[in-house]
Structures are given as structure tokens and as C-alpha cells.
Write a protein that holds these residues in place. Structure first.
Motif, PDB file in Angstrom:
ATOM      1  N   UNK A 241      -7.788  18.062  -7.897  1.00  0.00           N
ATOM      2  CA  UNK A 241      -6.483  17.664  -8.426  1.00  0.00           C
ATOM      3  C   UNK A 241      -5.566  17.165  -7.315  1.00  0.00           C
ATOM      4  N   UNK A 242      -4.982  15.977  -7.521  1.00  0.00           N
ATOM      5  CA  UNK A 242      -3.965  15.443  -6.607  1.00  0.00           C
ATOM      6  C   UNK A 242      -2.666  16.180  -6.847  1.00  0.00           C
ATOM      7  N   UNK A 243      -2.101  16.771  -5.784  1.00  0.00           N
ATOM      8  CA  UNK A 243      -0.858  17.521  -5.954  1.00  0.00           C
ATOM      9  C   UNK A 243       0.259  17.071  -5.017  1.00  0.00           C
ATOM     10  N   UNK A 244       0.046  15.974  -4.296  1.00  0.00           N
ATOM     11  CA  UNK A 244       1.098  15.460  -3.423  1.00  0.00           C
ATOM     12  C   UNK A 244       0.820  14.021  -3.042  1.00  0.00           C
ATOM     13  N   UNK A 245       1.886  13.279  -2.728  1.00  0.00           N
ATOM     14  CA  UNK A 245       1.775  11.867  -2.377  1.00  0.00           C
ATOM     15  C   UNK A 245       2.795  11.530  -1.302  1.00  0.00           C
ATOM     16  N   UNK A 246       2.342  10.775  -0.296  1.00  0.00           N
ATOM     17  CA  UNK A 246       3.214  10.323   0.789  1.00  0.00           C
ATOM     18  C   UNK A 246       3.259   8.803   0.774  1.00  0.00           C
ATOM     19  N   UNK A 247       4.428   8.239   0.593  1.00  0.00           N
ATOM     20  CA  UNK A 247       4.607   6.787   0.603  1.00  0.00           C
ATOM     21  C   UNK A 247       4.739   6.307   2.045  1.00  0.00           C
ATOM     22  N   UNK A 248       3.768   5.496   2.493  1.00  0.00           N
ATOM     23  CA  UNK A 248       3.801   4.981   3.859  1.00  0.00           C
ATOM     24  C   UNK A 248       4.052   3.479   3.892  1.00  0.00           C
ATOM     25  N   UNK A 249       4.594   2.944   2.798  1.00  0.00           N
ATOM     26  CA  UNK A 249       4.919   1.517   2.754  1.00  0.00           C
ATOM     27  C   UNK A 249       5.856   1.092   3.888  1.00  0.00           C
ATOM     28  N   UNK A 250       6.835   1.917   4.307  1.00  0.00           N
ATOM     29  CA  UNK A 250       7.690   1.490   5.414  1.00  0.00           C
ATOM     30  C   UNK A 250       6.918   1.245   6.718  1.00  0.00           C
ATOM     31  N   UNK A 251       5.828   1.986   6.946  1.00  0.00           N
ATOM     32  CA  UNK A 251       5.025   1.760   8.151  1.00  0.00           C
ATOM     33  C   UNK A 251       4.351   0.400   8.068  1.00  0.00           C
ATOM     34  N   UNK A 252       3.766   0.124   6.924  1.00  0.00           N
ATOM     35  CA  UNK A 252       3.086  -1.161   6.736  1.00  0.00           C
ATOM     36  C   UNK A 252       4.081  -2.315   6.845  1.00  0.00           C
ATOM     37  N   UNK A 253       5.267  -2.140   6.291  1.00  0.00           N
ATOM     38  CA  UNK A 253       6.278  -3.203   6.329  1.00  0.00           C
ATOM     39  C   UNK A 253       6.761  -3.462   7.755  1.00  0.00           C
ATOM     40  N   UNK A 254       6.822  -2.417   8.556  1.00  0.00           N
ATOM     41  CA  UNK A 254       7.281  -2.560   9.940  1.00  0.00           C
ATOM     42  C   UNK A 254       6.399  -3.508  10.737  1.00  0.00           C
ATOM     43  N   UNK A 255       5.134  -3.622  10.365  1.00  0.00           N
ATOM     44  CA  UNK A 255       4.184  -4.414  11.135  1.00  0.00           C
ATOM     45  C   UNK A 255       4.261  -5.901  10.832  1.00  0.00           C
ATOM     46  N   UNK A 256       4.990  -6.288   9.776  1.00  0.00           N
ATOM     47  CA  UNK A 256       5.117  -7.696   9.451  1.00  0.00           C
ATOM     48  C   UNK A 256       3.881  -8.238   8.762  1.00  0.00           C
ATOM     49  N   UNK A 257       3.748  -9.573   8.690  1.00  0.00           N
ATOM     50  CA  UNK A 257       2.624 -10.189   7.977  1.00  0.00           C
ATOM     51  C   UNK A 257       1.277  -9.808   8.596  1.00  0.00           C
ATOM     52  N   UNK A 258       0.348  -9.394   7.746  1.00  0.00           N
ATOM     53  CA  UNK A 258      -1.002  -9.046   8.174  1.00  0.00           C
ATOM     54  C   UNK A 258      -1.990  -9.623   7.174  1.00  0.00           C
ATOM     55  N   UNK A 259      -3.261  -9.670   7.559  1.00  0.00           N
ATOM     56  CA  UNK A 259      -4.320 -10.081   6.653  1.00  0.00           C
ATOM     57  C   UNK A 259      -4.302  -9.185   5.411  1.00  0.00           C
ATOM     58  N   UNK A 260      -4.622  -9.701   4.231  1.00  0.00           N
ATOM     59  CA  UNK A 260      -4.636  -8.868   3.020  1.00  0.00           C
ATOM     60  C   UNK A 260      -5.551  -7.654   3.120  1.00  0.00           C
TER      61      UNK A 260
END
Length: 261
Positions: free
Chosen positions: A205-224
Motif C-alpha cells: 500500500x502506498x501511504x505517502x508521496x513526495x512531489x519533486x517537480x521543483x527539482x526537475x523544473x530547476x534544471x531547465x529544458x531536458x530530454x523527455x
């Protein structure tokens, strides 16, 4: 079915044919990530597995013909040692087992054993199906394969001992990728999603979630295909590291509950 993409002059094989990565339904506990430090990371590394062991960072990388297992110096990202996987094997998850490392392959069904000090091969085993992520819970090696199933394998023989289904509020969760055990809980990336999830390994069972989108956004454009992938836990130092495929940065993060209200 492989998909050819381009990054500079490198031919890229993407994991395709799996069901779309499932959004983890709410409610699960929201957890925020605070960046503690940033370290250089080899942006040519298609990161598939990441572990901290005996004071060093170890990484397994993917892509046919260039997959390897490596020891990396944290402060500057320098690759101190590496061993290439045979032939065109596509490297995937990585786990520690005593004084050895175990790495798996995507579609070859081969689990490699490496001496953690020398990175020399010390054996191999076979397993059916695909291999995506790998973690050690102290008694079993936990294998993900892109389906909602986690397989618990005997560390020495790599024979299956049991399995559980990954669910969130009763719904199956596909595409669990790189794995890490932290204080009795299993953490994993969801392929092509900017978050990691916390799982009860006894029930799936999944009981927690961490959103790390700000880390990915910090890096700028990247390959898909340069997606979040790589979780390493330094148990002695209580440090958590995350990175991604072809990311130029490895992040040390601290996890904190999301304030309610």
C-alpha cells in the motif's frame, strides 16, 4: 518495443509498451522536500539505480552498450571506478547485499553480483520477466518490473519468495521504477512522474508521496527521457539523495510533512 530518441549523438532506448504511469490517487500523506545541498552529477549517466554504501555513492546506468556499475565521489560527481555490463545488456536497479552489490538488467533476466570494493564480477543469477528497480529490506531483494507487482527474491539464489501488489487506496499502481528502503519503508520513483512514493512493503500500500517537480523544473529544458530516477539513503548520516537520468545535478533533500489546514 524500443523507441529511438536522440540526445547529442547517443542512440536512446526508452522503456515502452508498459501501461501509462498511474497517478497515485489521494488521499495519501503529502510530504514536502527541502533541498539541503546540490552536487554535480554526470549528465551522460542514464541513472537506473543509486545506493550509498560504506561511505561511497554507487550508481548503475542504462542504455545498450554503455550500461555500467560505478563508484562516484559525492562532492564533485567524479566517477572513481566503473565496470561495464557485457554486450548490449541494459542496466537497471542496484542494491547492496553485504559486501557486494547486485544489479539487474531490463530484459535480459540477469542479476549481476559485484564486489563493492573492486566492482569485479563475483557471480550472476537468472530471473524471469523484466527488471526495473531493486532494493534490500534485510531479508529479501525487492524487485519491481513495471507492473503493480513487487517480487521478493532470495538474496543468494534470486529465487522468488513472495510477492505483493502495489496499490493506492485500492487501485493498482504501475511503473514503479528505482527503489530504496528507508527505515522500514520502501520508496520508489514512478516512471515519467515527478514524484516518489512511500510503500508499506508488507502490504504494497502506498501511504505517502513526495512531489519533486521543483527539482526537475530547476534544471531547465531536458530530454523527455531525462526523468526523475535515483534514490539513495545514507543510513548512518541520515542523508537522502535523489537524481535523474541525464541530470546534471544530484540533490540532497530533507523530507518534512506538508502542513495541514
Amino acid at each position: 518495443m524500443p523507441l529511438g530518441l536522440a540526445l547529442a549523438t547517443t542512440a536512446v532506448v526508452a522503456q515502452t509498451g508498459a501501461p501509462p504511469a498511474a497517478h497515485v490517487p489521494v488521499p495519501v500523506e503529502g510530504i514536502s522536500a527541502r533541498i539541503v545541498a546540490r552536487y554535480p552529477h554526470d549528465r551522460a549517466a542514464f541513472t537506473q539505480g543509486l545506493v550509498w554504501h560504506d561511505g561511497s555513492l554507487f550508481e548503475s546506468t542504462g542504455q545498450p552498450g554503455v550500461s555500467d556499475v560505478r563508484r562516484v565521489r559525492l562532492n564533485d560527481g567524479k566517477v572513481l571506478a566503473r565496470t561495464k555490463l557485457p554486450g548490449l545488456q541494459f542496466g537497471e536497479g542496484l542494491a547492496v547485499d553485504g559486501k557486494q552489490l547486485v544489479s539487474i538488467t531490463w530484459q535480459d533476466g540477469i542479476a549481476h553480483r559485484w564486489d563493492a570494493r573492486t566492482l569485479k564480477s563475483v557471480g550472476r543469477a537468472r530471473y524471469p520477466g523484466e527488471g526495473w528497480g531493486l532494493a534490500n529490506d534485510g531479508t529479501s531483494l525487492i524487485l519491481s518490473d513495471g507492473t503493480p507487482t513487487l517480487r521478493f527474491m532470495d538474496p543468494k539464489t534470486f529465487k522468488e519468495k513472495r510477492r505483493v501488489t502495489i496499490t493506492a487506496n485500492g487501485r493498482p499502481v504501475h511503473n514503479l521504477n528505482e527503489l530504496e528502503m528507508i527505515d522500514g519503508k520502501l520508496w520508489g520513483n514512478i516512471w515519467h512522474r515527478d514524484y516518489i512514493v512511500r510503500i508499506d512493503p508488507a502490504t504494497g500500500e502506498v501511504d505517502g508521496l513526495v512531489n519533486l517537480a521543483p527539482l526537475r523544473a530547476e534544471l531547465g529544458p531536458l530530454d523527455p527521457e531525462a526523468v526523475l530516477n535515483g534514490i539513495a539513503w545514507d543510513a548512518a548520516g541520515k542523508r537522502l539523495f535523489v537524481t535523474g537520468k541525464w541530470w546534471p545535478t544530484l540533490f540532497e533533500i530533507a523530507l518534512e510533512p506538508v502542513p495541514q489546514g
